[in-house]
Write an enzyme that holds these catalytic residues in place. Structure first.
Site, PDB file in Angstrom:
ATOM      1  N   CYS A 186      77.907  12.928 -19.507  1.00 38.74           N
ATOM      2  CA  CYS A 186      77.704  11.642 -18.817  1.00 38.74           C
ATOM      3  C   CYS A 186      78.209  11.780 -17.382  1.00 38.74           C
ATOM      4  O   CYS A 186      79.091  12.583 -17.095  1.00 38.74           O
ATOM      5  CB  CYS A 186      78.475  10.549 -19.559  1.00 38.74           C
ATOM      6  SG  CYS A 186      78.594   8.966 -18.720  1.00 38.74           S
ATOM      7  N   SER A 234      80.207   9.989 -15.836  1.00 34.98           N
ATOM      8  CA  SER A 234      81.646   9.737 -15.712  1.00 34.98           C
ATOM      9  C   SER A 234      82.456  11.028 -15.835  1.00 34.98           C
ATOM     10  O   SER A 234      83.507  11.159 -15.213  1.00 34.98           O
ATOM     11  CB  SER A 234      82.115   8.748 -16.775  1.00 34.98           C
ATOM     12  OG  SER A 234      81.476   7.518 -16.612  1.00 34.98           O
ATOM     13  N   HIS A 264      82.252  12.552 -12.465  1.00 37.09           N
ATOM     14  CA  HIS A 264      83.106  11.864 -11.480  1.00 37.09           C
ATOM     15  C   HIS A 264      84.499  12.499 -11.452  1.00 37.09           C
ATOM     16  O   HIS A 264      85.126  12.566 -10.397  1.00 37.09           O
ATOM     17  CB  HIS A 264      83.279  10.383 -11.854  1.00 37.09           C
ATOM     18  CG  HIS A 264      82.071   9.527 -11.579  1.00 37.09           C
ATOM     19  ND1 HIS A 264      81.162   9.764 -10.587  1.00 37.09           N
ATOM     20  CD2 HIS A 264      81.649   8.372 -12.174  1.00 37.09           C
ATOM     21  CE1 HIS A 264      80.232   8.825 -10.595  1.00 37.09           C
ATOM     22  NE2 HIS A 264      80.502   7.967 -11.553  1.00 37.09           N
ATOM     23  N   HIS A 304      83.115  12.455 -23.496  1.00 34.12           N
ATOM     24  CA  HIS A 304      83.388  11.179 -24.167  1.00 34.12           C
ATOM     25  C   HIS A 304      82.140  10.646 -24.863  1.00 34.12           C
ATOM     26  O   HIS A 304      82.052   9.471 -25.142  1.00 34.12           O
ATOM     27  CB  HIS A 304      83.920  10.166 -23.140  1.00 34.12           C
ATOM     28  CG  HIS A 304      82.939   9.825 -22.078  1.00 34.12           C
ATOM     29  ND1 HIS A 304      82.673  10.642 -21.021  1.00 34.12           N
ATOM     30  CD2 HIS A 304      82.137   8.744 -21.921  1.00 34.12           C
ATOM     31  CE1 HIS A 304      81.749  10.089 -20.250  1.00 34.12           C
ATOM     32  NE2 HIS A 304      81.395   8.934 -20.780  1.00 34.12           N
ATOM     33  N   CYS A 344      78.492   6.874 -25.790  1.00 32.02           N
ATOM     34  CA  CYS A 344      78.633   6.257 -24.468  1.00 32.02           C
ATOM     35  C   CYS A 344      77.296   5.773 -23.918  1.00 32.02           C
ATOM     36  O   CYS A 344      76.987   4.611 -23.999  1.00 32.02           O
ATOM     37  CB  CYS A 344      79.291   7.178 -23.432  1.00 32.02           C
ATOM     38  SG  CYS A 344      79.466   6.300 -21.864  1.00 32.02           S
TER      39      CYS A 344
END
Ligand code: CND
Ligand code: ZN
Ligand code: ZN
Length: 376
Positions: free
Chosen positions: A47, A49, A52, A69, A176
């Site tokens: 993902c 995230s 990031h 995640h 997610c």
């Protein structure tokens, strides 16, 4: 199982710090303590995230860390006092736990939990530690999940048991991306039939917003991205039109206003860009528009907001994990997927062996993949 109660040595992708490639390392995973569950991860999506953290955009993250995640796996062993989950069960680790007892858990309108590390990112599971070590160094956990490893340990409030026949290499996306996007429509925005929606950002999460808008009966779903290569997939997911802001030299909210009789009913920011968040809010209808922020912005970026935009009737909301109460709703989402209520195959563009994880991140950063699923 033979490994219960023992340290497990296995492979994990360790992130030693921002802007460094992940390295596959031999790690040690301690047995689960009271109210903890050790899981053999079978599949995990990548993902934005996670990226990031790699790019240093989230400066509160503690290193070294095992990211990931969006995973699914099989329970290897459980610590003491764990009920309702046993070795051999198929499970999904949860990015927001559900303790069932705190003020948020008891509020039907909230899907947060006082036990969450989302938003405080302390790199630990509840006992304030993680169960990972590598070369004698303690490795932090990521939002209670850490799925880029063959084995992980999570709190029992951060794991949902799912159907025995669930295909783990698909339903991992329910951990997610899919749930986050889809739920932001049906739970947070509560999109009404016949409405007009705009979705900014067409990655795995944004496309899941589109899938949700279609299920909710929106009559116009305007898909927005600066990468036009994403448009074919967006149309497949249910977008009714696609636009690239780069094709216009006027402020984008004006373009949308012209297209939609003064603004959309619902706008979703699914990028993590504070300027686009402002633009999404401005493009929502002055008297009745709702904007939902789904994207995670770099921690140093702030949104600037003219309060008049809200005074004149707009609503601004945020949504994490799509507003789902994680432990309650994830098993149902998995069953809905198995009953073909939605098609997660639309989101999976690549499948790679776990060892090729850095290639998976490259595909995401080049805009070539929607979701890469790694199999372990
Ligand atoms: P991904 O990177 O796949 O998609 C983002 C899309 O946005 C890409 O298609 C880009 O081309 C596009 N884009 C980038 N900049 C712009 C721009 N200025 N204007 C228009 N389009 C642009 O990301 P993802 O789908 O995996 O994740 C999207 C966001 O959701 C990201 O910020 C991620 O961190 C966040 C998120 C939130 C949550 C939650 O619970 N709220 C959970 N997971 C991820
Ligand atoms: Zn995510
Ligand atoms: Zn709680």
């Amino acid at each position: 199982m033979a490994t219960a109660g023992k340290i497990i040595k296995c492979k994990a992708a360790v992130c030693w710090g921002p802007n460094k490639p992940l390295t596959i390392e031999d790690i040690e995973v301690a047995p689960p303590k009271e109210h903890e569950v050790r899981i053999k991860i079978v599949a995990t999506g990548i993902c934005r995230s996670d990226e990031h953290v790699l790019s240093g955009a989230l400066d509160y993250i503690k290193f070294p860390i095992i990211l990931g995640h969006e995973g699914a796996g099989i329970v290897e062993s459980v610590g003491s006092s764990v009920t309702g989950i046993k070795p051999g069960d198929k499970v999904i680790p949860l990015i927001i736990p559900q303790c069932g007892k705190c003020r948020c858990c008891l509020n039907p309108e909230s899907n947060f939990c006082y036990k969450t590390s989302f938003g405080k990112f302390d790199g630990a599971i509840t006992e304030n530690t993680s169960r990972f070590t590598c070369k004698g160094i303690g490795i932090h956990n990521f939002i209670g999940t850490s799925t880029f490893t063959e084995y992980t340990v999570v709190d029992d409030i951060s794991v949902a048991k799912i159907h025995d026949d669930a295909p783990l290499d698909k339903v991992c996306l329910i951990g997610c991306g899919f749930s986050t996007g889809y739920g932001s429509v049906v739970n947070t925005a509560k999109v009404k039939p016949g409405s007009t929606c705009a979705v900014f950002g067409l990655g795995g999460v944004g496309l899941s917003v589109i899938i949700g808008c279609k299920v909710a009966g929106a009559s116009r779903i305007i898909a927005v991205d600066i990468n036009s290569d994403k448009f074919a997939k967006a149309m497949e997911c249910g977008a009714t039109e696609c636009i690239n802001p780069k094709d216009y030299d006027r402020p984008f909210e004006k373009i949308l206003a012209d297209m939609t009789h003064d603004g959309v009913d619902y706008a979703f920011e699914v990028i993590g860009n504070t300027e686009v968040m402002e633009s999404a809010l401005s493009s929502s209808h002055f008297g009745c528009g709702t904007t939902v922020i789904v994207g995670v912005a770099p921690s140093s970026d702030k949104m600037s907001l003219d309060p008049l935009l809200l005074l004149t009737g707009r609503t601004l909301k945020g949504s994490s994990f799509g507003g789902w109460k994680s432990k309650d709703h994830v098993p149902q989402l998995v069953s809905d997927c198995m009953n073909k209520k939605f098609n997660l195959d639309l989101l999976i563009t690549h499948k790679l062996p776990f060892q090729k994880i850095n290639e998976g991140f490259r595909l995401l950063c080049k805009g070539e993949s929607i979701r890469t699923v790694l199999t372990l």
